[in-house]
Write a protein that holds these residues in place. Structure first.
Motif: not given
Lengths: 128, 145
Positions: A69-73, A100-105, A110-111
């Motif tokens: 949610d924070v990334l979307d914000g 994998l989801k984090s790579k969409q942003y 990094g993760f």
């Protein structure tokens, strides 16, 4: 350019551990601790116009606004266009789907898996 | 009286005449005299005597077995979901414990620091213990369902 760190995580012990390690490897960085996603987003908004480079460590699993949610914000508010903001996702789960989801942003740098080691933090913020 | 649905009947007859002893997919619908439908496995054997030859056909009711299998599949799904949640939740206190150990190793000579982290170690270990107990409890409940 001066650097500052923003730790967004609901776990106070984790925040304390990360802050202490950062203080050991790279003093005297300013460290902002945010105990949930809402605080984190407000803090990033706050830091948007500062001239400092900001490294943010963002936890995924949090009550209320979670890491995604924070990334979307961040996307909605165009913070991600700031070259001064570097975001690292942090999680204790080893579920590959999160990685994998984090790579969409595209703006996530990094993760990192908990516990964060000294080496993780040095590679993310560099030692002074 | 119709014993099997039309589309299956032809398949069964074909198998009989081809004298294949094993059906590749041996699971058919079978109508009882009261019209109730059950699932059966069908076996047959050719019998020859001096005067006669014939076929013995045996249909075994496997409805109960199929029901058990379905129950097991539902339980498997529940166990998978427990495993998923626990791997997420259990790893939270565990990774904190590992982080605390890092802190102790970083400053082993600072007595106050070490004592503080030891206390935290106990808190997180108890949390981990509670989670494991919860998992065991949930798993037992599934067994009883």
């Amino acid at each position: 350019m001066k650097k500052q760190v923003c730790i967004i995580d609901d776990d106070p012990i984790y925040r304390m551990i990360a802050s202490k390690i950062i203080n050991i490897i790279a003093p005297p960085l300013t460290i902002h601790q945010c105990k949930n996603g809402e605080e984190g987003l407000a803090k990033l908004e706050d830091l948007k116009n500062s001239n400092h480079e900001t490294v943010a460590f963002l936890d995924i699993n949090m009550p209320g606004l979670n890491g995604w949610d924070v990334l979307d914000g961040i996307s909605q508010n165009d913070f991600h266009t700031l070259s001064k903001l570097q975001i690292y996702m942090v999680s204790s789960s080893t579920d590959e789907r999160d990685l994998l989801k984090s790579k969409q942003y595209s703006f996530v740098k990094g993760f990192l898996y908990k516990p964060l080691s000294k080496e993780d933090l040095i590679s993310a913020i560099g030692s002074e | 009286m119709q014993l099997h649905p039309k589309e299956e009947e032809q398949l069964i007859v074909n198998k009989f005449t081809s004298k294949e002893e094993h059906f590749s997919a041996n699971q058919f619908s079978h109508f009882l005299s009261d019209g109730k439908e059950i699932k059966v496995e069908i076996y047959f054997k050719e019998i020859k005597s001096n005067s006669n030859s014939g076929v013995i056909v045996q249909s075994n009711d496997i409805s109960e077995v199929l029901k058990y299998i379905q129950t097991i599949e539902i339980q498997n799904e529940k166990l998978r979901s427990i495993a998923w949640t626990q791997s997420h939740e259990v790893r939270a206190p565990l990774s904190r414990i590992l982080g605390i150990i890092n802190m102790i190793e970083l400053q082993p000579d600072d007595r106050d620091e070490v004592l503080f982290w030891l206390k935290q170690l106990r808190v997180s270990s108890n949390e981990l213990d509670d989670m494991i107990k919860k998992t065991v409890h949930e798993t037992l409940q599934i067994k009883q369902q």
